[in-house]
Design a protein around this motif. Structure first.
Motif, PDB file in Angstrom:
ATOM      1  N   HIS A   1       0.871  -1.183   0.000  1.00 29.64           N
ATOM      2  CA  HIS A   1       0.000   0.000   0.000  1.00 29.64           C
ATOM      3  C   HIS A   1       0.905   1.229   0.000  1.00 29.64           C
ATOM      4  CE1 HIS A   1      -2.265  -3.244   1.985  1.00 29.64           C
ATOM      5  NE2 HIS A   1      -3.291  -2.739   1.343  1.00 29.64           N
ATOM      6  N   LEU A   2       0.806   2.034  -1.033  1.00 26.15           N
ATOM      7  CA  LEU A   2       1.679   3.189  -1.179  1.00 26.15           C
ATOM      8  C   LEU A   2       0.866   4.478  -1.240  1.00 26.15           C
ATOM      9  CD1 LEU A   2       3.969   1.714  -3.971  1.00 26.15           C
ATOM     10  CD2 LEU A   2       4.422   1.759  -1.521  1.00 26.15           C
ATOM     11  N   TRP A   3       1.122   5.368  -0.298  1.00 33.22           N
ATOM     12  CA  TRP A   3       0.476   6.679  -0.262  1.00 33.22           C
ATOM     13  C   TRP A   3       1.368   7.702  -0.934  1.00 33.22           C
ATOM     14  CZ3 TRP A   3      -4.330   7.900   1.332  1.00 33.22           C
ATOM     15  CH2 TRP A   3      -5.012   6.983   2.136  1.00 33.22           C
ATOM     16  N   ASP A   4       0.771   8.631  -1.644  1.00 35.15           N
ATOM     17  CA  ASP A   4       1.509   9.736  -2.235  1.00 35.15           C
ATOM     18  C   ASP A   4       0.575  10.936  -2.319  1.00 35.15           C
ATOM     19  OD1 ASP A   4       3.581  11.158  -3.358  1.00 35.15           O
ATOM     20  OD2 ASP A   4       3.965   9.717  -4.943  1.00 35.15           O
ATOM     21  N   LYS A   5       1.150  12.102  -2.593  1.00 41.85           N
ATOM     22  CA  LYS A   5       0.294  13.267  -2.785  1.00 41.85           C
ATOM     23  C   LYS A   5      -0.407  13.090  -4.126  1.00 41.85           C
ATOM     24  CE  LYS A   5       4.096  16.104  -4.479  1.00 41.85           C
ATOM     25  NZ  LYS A   5       3.896  16.616  -5.792  1.00 41.85           N
ATOM     26  N   GLY A   6      -1.602  13.617  -4.193  1.00 48.60           N
ATOM     27  CA  GLY A   6      -2.374  13.487  -5.419  1.00 48.60           C
ATOM     28  C   GLY A   6      -1.876  14.426  -6.497  1.00 48.60           C
ATOM     29  N   TYR A   7      -2.208  14.107  -7.712  1.00 43.82           N
ATOM     30  CA  TYR A   7      -1.865  15.014  -8.803  1.00 43.82           C
ATOM     31  C   TYR A   7      -3.069  15.891  -9.106  1.00 43.82           C
ATOM     32  CZ  TYR A   7      -4.575  12.322 -12.210  1.00 43.82           C
ATOM     33  OH  TYR A   7      -5.598  11.727 -12.904  1.00 43.82           O
ATOM     34  N   ARG A   8      -2.841  16.957  -9.808  1.00 47.55           N
ATOM     35  CA  ARG A   8      -3.864  17.952 -10.138  1.00 47.55           C
ATOM     36  C   ARG A   8      -4.609  18.383  -8.883  1.00 47.55           C
ATOM     37  NH1 ARG A   8      -6.050  15.294 -15.630  1.00 47.55           N
ATOM     38  NH2 ARG A   8      -4.159  15.593 -16.831  1.00 47.55           N
ATOM     39  N   ASP A   9      -5.914  18.172  -8.857  1.00 45.64           N
ATOM     40  CA  ASP A   9      -6.692  18.657  -7.717  1.00 45.64           C
ATOM     41  C   ASP A   9      -6.974  17.571  -6.675  1.00 45.64           C
ATOM     42  OD1 ASP A   9      -8.401  17.325  -9.431  1.00 45.64           O
ATOM     43  OD2 ASP A   9     -10.073  18.699  -9.148  1.00 45.64           O
ATOM     44  N   PHE A  10      -6.329  16.413  -6.797  1.00 47.66           N
ATOM     45  CA  PHE A  10      -6.513  15.355  -5.804  1.00 47.66           C
ATOM     46  C   PHE A  10      -5.577  15.575  -4.625  1.00 47.66           C
ATOM     47  CE2 PHE A  10      -7.871  13.311  -9.769  1.00 47.66           C
ATOM     48  CZ  PHE A  10      -9.159  12.979  -9.407  1.00 47.66           C
ATOM     49  N   VAL A  11      -6.034  15.221  -3.440  1.00 39.61           N
ATOM     50  CA  VAL A  11      -5.240  15.400  -2.232  1.00 39.61           C
ATOM     51  C   VAL A  11      -4.293  14.219  -2.027  1.00 39.61           C
ATOM     52  CG1 VAL A  11      -5.331  15.694   0.279  1.00 39.61           C
ATOM     53  CG2 VAL A  11      -7.043  16.803  -1.167  1.00 39.61           C
ATOM     54  N   TYR A  12      -4.807  12.997  -2.238  1.00 36.72           N
ATOM     55  CA  TYR A  12      -3.999  11.797  -2.024  1.00 36.72           C
ATOM     56  C   TYR A  12      -4.123  10.828  -3.194  1.00 36.72           C
ATOM     57  CZ  TYR A  12      -3.958  13.145   2.910  1.00 36.72           C
ATOM     58  OH  TYR A  12      -3.811  13.828   4.090  1.00 36.72           O
ATOM     59  N   GLU A  13      -3.039  10.059  -3.354  1.00 36.85           N
ATOM     60  CA  GLU A  13      -3.009   8.924  -4.259  1.00 36.85           C
ATOM     61  C   GLU A  13      -2.667   7.715  -3.390  1.00 36.85           C
ATOM     62  OE1 GLU A  13      -0.729   8.825  -8.228  1.00 36.85           O
ATOM     63  OE2 GLU A  13       0.582   7.758  -6.819  1.00 36.85           O
ATOM     64  N   TYR A  14      -3.393   6.635  -3.559  1.00 35.20           N
ATOM     65  CA  TYR A  14      -3.200   5.438  -2.745  1.00 35.20           C
ATOM     66  C   TYR A  14      -3.150   4.231  -3.674  1.00 35.20           C
ATOM     67  CZ  TYR A  14      -4.172   2.094   1.075  1.00 35.20           C
ATOM     68  OH  TYR A  14      -4.130   1.056   1.984  1.00 35.20           O
ATOM     69  N   LYS A  15      -1.959   3.630  -3.813  1.00 34.91           N
ATOM     70  CA  LYS A  15      -1.773   2.537  -4.763  1.00 34.91           C
ATOM     71  C   LYS A  15      -1.699   1.190  -4.071  1.00 34.91           C
ATOM     72  CE  LYS A  15       0.624   4.857  -8.469  1.00 34.91           C
ATOM     73  NZ  LYS A  15       1.700   4.842  -9.418  1.00 34.91           N
ATOM     74  N   TYR A  16      -2.264   0.217  -4.764  1.00 35.58           N
ATOM     75  CA  TYR A  16      -2.116  -1.185  -4.401  1.00 35.58           C
ATOM     76  C   TYR A  16      -1.157  -1.779  -5.428  1.00 35.58           C
ATOM     77  CZ  TYR A  16      -6.066  -1.227  -1.146  1.00 35.58           C
ATOM     78  OH  TYR A  16      -6.895  -1.021  -0.082  1.00 35.58           O
ATOM     79  N   ARG A  17       0.016  -2.211  -4.958  1.00 32.48           N
ATOM     80  CA  ARG A  17       1.053  -2.716  -5.863  1.00 32.48           C
ATOM     81  C   ARG A  17       1.643  -4.018  -5.353  1.00 32.48           C
ATOM     82  NH1 ARG A  17       3.910   1.079  -9.430  1.00 32.48           N
ATOM     83  NH2 ARG A  17       5.574  -0.416  -9.310  1.00 32.48           N
ATOM     84  N   ARG A  18       2.117  -4.817  -6.293  1.00 35.26           N
ATOM     85  CA  ARG A  18       2.853  -6.028  -5.941  1.00 35.26           C
ATOM     86  C   ARG A  18       3.821  -6.333  -7.079  1.00 35.26           C
ATOM     87  NH1 ARG A  18       2.211 -10.265  -2.178  1.00 35.26           N
ATOM     88  NH2 ARG A  18       3.351 -12.097  -2.851  1.00 35.26           N
ATOM     89  N   GLY A  19       5.043  -6.625  -6.699  1.00 33.92           N
ATOM     90  CA  GLY A  19       6.040  -6.986  -7.699  1.00 33.92           C
ATOM     91  C   GLY A  19       6.276  -5.911  -8.738  1.00 33.92           C
ATOM     92  N   GLY A  20       6.185  -4.649  -8.327  1.00 33.33           N
ATOM     93  CA  GLY A  20       6.436  -3.549  -9.251  1.00 33.33           C
ATOM     94  C   GLY A  20       5.273  -3.228 -10.183  1.00 33.33           C
ATOM     95  N   LYS A  21       4.162  -3.948 -10.053  1.00 37.29           N
ATOM     96  CA  LYS A  21       2.995  -3.696 -10.900  1.00 37.29           C
ATOM     97  C   LYS A  21       1.841  -3.190 -10.051  1.00 37.29           C
ATOM     98  CE  LYS A  21       4.091  -6.848 -14.584  1.00 37.29           C
ATOM     99  NZ  LYS A  21       3.558  -7.795 -15.552  1.00 37.29           N
TER     100      LYS A  21
END
Length: 137
Positions: free
Chosen positions: A38-58
């Protein structure tokens, strides 16, 4: 990557009392089926957060959140699009409309679903299974 991951209270405040339970429910469904990072990041454009579900680089999927909005992005590559098309009738008209309206780039069809209730959850889980079979049960 964010240094300070948002707390439950941060997310409740951002999404509001109507959408926060939707956020919790979809995340719980995905977490039940997939063992992923689970990877949190700041959102792009007008989004506040980005939250990714990743495994094995995908990336399995990415959430984009802002005030009173939850967006779930699923990117389907060429083979995944063919699988969706073969099973198209299994998906609701709403999911088909999102699919048809999404732009196709060189690396896949980028579909951003706006979540306001749990109506599409079953279809979204089926879409994620096209990308990657669940690895928990």
């Amino acid at each position: 990557m964010l240094e300070n991951v948002p707390t439950k209270e941060n997310m409740q405040s951002l999404l509001g009392e109507e959408l926060y339970p939707i956020w919790e429910a979809i995340c719980e469904r995905i977490d039940t089926l997939y063992d992923v990072d689970h990877l949190w990041d700041k959102g792009y454009r007008d989004f506040v957060y980005e939250y990714k579900y990743r495994r094995g680089g995908k990336t399995l999927c990415t959430f984009y959140v802002k005030s009173a909005f939850i967006g779930l992005q699923i990117v389907l590559g060429k083979e995944e699009r063919a699988k969706f098309e073969a099973r198209r009738g299994e998906f609701s008209p709403a999911v088909q409309a999102y699919y048809d309206g999404a732009h196709t780039y060189h690396d896949g069809k980028w579909i951003l679903f706006s979540l306001t209730d749990e109506a599409m959850f079953d279809d979204l889980i089926k879409l994620l299974a096209i990308k990657r079979r669940p690895n928990r049960k």
